[in-house]
Design a protein around this motif. Structure first.
Motif, PDB file in Angstrom:
ATOM      1  N   THR A   2      -4.231   1.246   3.786  1.00 53.04           N
ATOM      2  CA  THR A   2      -4.203   0.958   5.094  1.00 53.04           C
ATOM      3  C   THR A   2      -5.577   1.176   6.191  1.00 53.04           C
ATOM      4  O   THR A   2      -5.722   0.386   7.125  1.00 53.04           O
ATOM      5  CB  THR A   2      -3.003   1.536   6.013  1.00 53.04           C
ATOM      6  N   TYR A   3      -6.585   1.900   5.702  1.00 49.58           N
ATOM      7  CA  TYR A   3      -7.538   2.159   6.187  1.00 49.58           C
ATOM      8  C   TYR A   3      -8.777   0.916   5.922  1.00 49.58           C
ATOM      9  O   TYR A   3      -9.929   1.033   6.483  1.00 49.58           O
ATOM     10  CB  TYR A   3      -8.307   3.372   5.812  1.00 49.58           C
ATOM     11  N   GLN A  37      -0.977   3.325  -1.124  1.00 50.00           N
ATOM     12  CA  GLN A  37      -0.642   2.369  -0.275  1.00 50.00           C
ATOM     13  C   GLN A  37      -1.284   2.772   1.373  1.00 50.00           C
ATOM     14  O   GLN A  37      -1.538   2.081   1.955  1.00 50.00           O
ATOM     15  CB  GLN A  37       0.796   2.213   0.027  1.00 50.00           C
ATOM     16  N   THR A  38      -1.223   4.030   1.521  1.00 53.08           N
ATOM     17  CA  THR A  38      -1.745   4.688   2.738  1.00 53.08           C
ATOM     18  C   THR A  38      -2.966   4.549   2.808  1.00 53.08           C
ATOM     19  O   THR A  38      -3.464   4.019   3.975  1.00 53.08           O
ATOM     20  CB  THR A  38      -1.312   6.211   2.646  1.00 53.08           C
TER      21      THR A  38
END
Length: 308
Positions: free
Chosen positions: A141-142, A137-138
């Motif tokens: 975000t990119y 999920q992190t």
């Protein structure tokens, strides 16, 4: 471009050189250990196979680094494109990429964007408690900052985030990175049964030990290469070095090495099958066919797909 892949001991080098002879082509190695000089028997360079009917087949990205040094995917991608562009400029119509390091192969076929990203220990420590789902999920975000990457482990996901964060920071400073385009290629995978693969691995290991693989390691150590640096390369260099420096006996070395090579070949095939799931088309070719039949089937595939 023609790409030849397959597990260790499947006969990739001999097949690639005969195909190169037929097509008046040259070979680019995709092997993460054959780049090192003096590491010949353990990496299976089989340099004698590059002589076909008295003709020397040119090869690239073999013997380009000193033993004991560290080579990586970032360097390989740049070295590959330098060699590939030169071959095209010289009129080589069908460059042949050949090797068993799946990540090296896929990096140039897919066009990985690989900036030379240094480790970010603070970020790694921050991300270490996260679950794999949370890391994915992190990474999401990119957005488009990072190429689609297989993140099947927390370690790989953290590295992907590390790269994405580095790129984001660099772009904020107005610094852009070279990206290489994907390369269209006819991908041929030499295939053989598990039983045949195991038999050939065992035979080849016996042959290499008879030809002096232990002496090769002794010579590397005598030249100043540290034992831990050879052990880092894994497989033959790990176990033979441990034997030479007295950590294990000969029987243990041979038994453990044979098991490790079988496991390595299994991981290679897992990677290649994963390439199919990631959108590549692999054309399987029976590794045990006589060479003329392998070449004939390859030419038929090339005609079918517009390469001839």
């Amino acid at each position: 471009m023609i790409t030849i892949i397959g597990p260790t001991a499947s006969g990739k080098t001999s097949y690639a050189t005969h195909l190169a002879h037929r097509l008046s082509s040259e070979i680019i190695s995709a092997d993460s250990r054959q780049v090192y000089r003096g590491m010949d028997l353990g990496t299976g360079k089989d340099l004698a196979d590059y002589q076909v009917e008295g003709i020397q087949i040119p090869y690239h990205l073999i013997d380009i680094m000193p033993a004991g040094s560290r080579y990586n995917l970032f360097a390989y991608q740049h070295d590959f494109h330098r060699v590939y562009a030169d071959m095209l400029a010289r009129g080589i119509e069908h460059p042949i990429l050949c090797g068993g390091t799946g990540m090296y192969v896929e990096s140039v076929l897919r066009g990985y964007h690989l900036p030379d990203v240094p480790p970010n220990e603070a970020l790694r420590e921050q991300l270490r408690p996260y679950s794999l789902d949370e890391l994915k999920q992190t990474l999401a975000t990119y957005g488009p900052l990072h190429n689609k990457t297989d993140v099947d482990s927390a370690q790989r996901a953290i590295r992907a985030i590390e790269i994405a964060e580095y790129i984001r920071q660099q772009r904020e400073q107005g610094i852009e990175h070279t990206e290489f385009p994907p390369i269209e290629s006819l991908i041929i995978c030499l295939d053989l049964s598990r039983e045949a693969r195991r038999e050939r691995i065992s035979q080849r290991l016996h042959q290499r030990l008879e030809e002096g693989m232990t002496a090769e390691v002794e010579q590397l150590l005598a030249s100043g290469v540290k034992p831990e640096d050879l052990i880092y390369y894994g497989l033959e260099y790990k176990f033979v070095t441990q034997y030479v420096i007295g950590e294990i006996d000969y029987t243990t070395m041979r038994q453990q090495l044979e098991i490790a090579i079988h496991q390595f070949a299994k991981r290679q095939m897992t990677w290649f099958r994963g390439m199919e799931r990631r959108g590549f088309t692999l054309h399987y070719l029976d590794a045990l066919l006589p060479m003329p039949e392998k070449i004939a089937q390859t030419e038929a595939l090339m005609r079918q797909h517009g390469y001839l």
